[in-house]
Enzyme design. Structure first.
Site, PDB file in Angstrom:
ATOM      1  N   ASP A  21       0.828  -1.205   0.000  1.00  0.00           N
ATOM      2  CA  ASP A  21       0.000   0.000   0.000  1.00  0.00           C
ATOM      3  C   ASP A  21       0.867   1.261   0.000  1.00  0.00           C
ATOM      4  O   ASP A  21       1.990   1.259   0.510  1.00  0.00           O
ATOM      5  CB  ASP A  21      -0.914  -0.017   1.237  1.00  0.00           C
ATOM      6  CG  ASP A  21      -2.068   0.962   1.105  1.00  0.00           C
ATOM      7  OD1 ASP A  21      -2.350   1.415  -0.021  1.00  0.00           O
ATOM      8  OD2 ASP A  21      -2.690   1.281   2.141  1.00  0.00           O
ATOM      9  N   ASN A  69     -11.035  -2.413  -5.354  1.00  0.00           N
ATOM     10  CA  ASN A  69     -10.251  -1.494  -6.191  1.00  0.00           C
ATOM     11  C   ASN A  69     -10.911  -1.178  -7.541  1.00  0.00           C
ATOM     12  O   ASN A  69     -10.539  -0.210  -8.212  1.00  0.00           O
ATOM     13  CB  ASN A  69      -8.825  -2.021  -6.413  1.00  0.00           C
ATOM     14  CG  ASN A  69      -7.943  -1.926  -5.186  1.00  0.00           C
ATOM     15  OD1 ASN A  69      -7.080  -2.766  -4.942  1.00  0.00           O
ATOM     16  ND2 ASN A  69      -8.134  -0.895  -4.366  1.00  0.00           N
TER      17      ASN A  69
END
Ligand code: IPE
Ligand code: IPE
Ligand code: MG
Length: 247
Positions: A21, A69
């Site tokens: 991330d 996502n």
């Protein structure tokens, strides 16, 4: 002090999972568009894979794209999918050279055709490698996986091949996308966020969690070694008390 030499090779986690991330924030920090961050994240993928394989870790799972996502801007999603194709095509040779097998977990049939094809080709071309397994979580979410598992088990019960009264944890493990892969003992998340984001919920029941503020594109071998050293310093009690543990 050399970090790698501080690692006890006898006490390595068999399986390390990583929530990669911070690509977007890294790009922003550099005054660039988000995709620039994703591109630079590939270097961290390469370094982490190499570090894990060199140490002798058996399984490395990387969270590359979550079910959630898809909700990002269309342009970012398509850029990510293209980057995946490009990276897979480019890195398969390296995986073979390093004797690393590629696997995927997730609802991969819903990926764009070219991404899906590149992935299947990568999996096929590395199927015989046995030094380490690199698992890419793609269009993956733990709730998707658990729902699929429940569906499989319900069907088996309906068809009479599974007695609901005999259902045990092993049945559930075997119905997951990670079937045959040991649960991760260490879960790393970069970028300073302290959450799981729908990743491997069942499998991390007893994983050690390691959070670092470093953005994914800046994550390198030394950072990976640091996480392993941290893991090795922890006492894993599994519900027991310290005195009961065999050193
Ligand atoms: C991780 O970086 C990569 C993917 C989720 C594909 P992000 O893109 O989430 O970066 P941040 O969290 O916005 O900085
Ligand atoms: C988790 O990162 C998914 C991946 C690393 C692929 P996100 O950036 O999507 O997670 P949230 O939105 O911060 O929870
Ligand atoms: Mg993020």
């Amino acid at each position: 002090m050399d970090l790698k030499s501080q690692i006890n090779l006898e006490k390595l986690p068999k399986h390390v999972a990583v929530i990669m991330d911070g690509n977007g924030r890294w790009a922003k920090q550099h005054g660039k568009p988000r995709v620039f961050g994703h591109r630079n994240g590939v270097t961290a993928v390469r370094d982490t894979t190499e570090a894990a394989a060199e140490l002798g870790i058996e399984y490395l799972t990387l969270y590359a794209f979550s079910t959630e996502n898809w909700n990002r801007p269309k342009l970012e999603v398509s850029a990510l999918m293209r980057l995946l194709v490009e990276t897979l095509n480019k890195e398969i040779q390296t995986l073979n050279k390093n004797n690393i097998r590629l696997k995927a977990i997730g609802d991969i049939n819903k990926l764009p055709g070219r991404t899906h094809d590149a992935l299947l080709q990568g999996i096929e071309n590395t199927a015989k490698n046995d030094r380490m397994t690199l698992v890419l979580a793609l269009n993956y979410s733990a709730k998707w996986e658990l729902t699929e598992a429940a569906r499989k088990l319900a069907k088996a019960a309906k068809e009479g091949t599974l007695d609901p009264d005999q259902l045990n944890e092993q049945h559930i493990s075997n119905a997951l996308a990670t079937q045959g892969i040991p649960d991760p003992e260490l879960l790393i998340r970069t970028s300073g966020e302290s959450r799981i984001s729908n990743f491997l919920l069942w499998q991390i029941a007893y994983a050690e969690l390691y959070f670092t503020d470093i953005f994914w594109p800046d994550f390198g071998k030394e950072n990976f070694y640091q996480a392993i050293i941290d893991f090795q310093r922890r006492e894993r009690r599994f519900g027991k008390i310290s005195e009961q543990l065999i050193p």
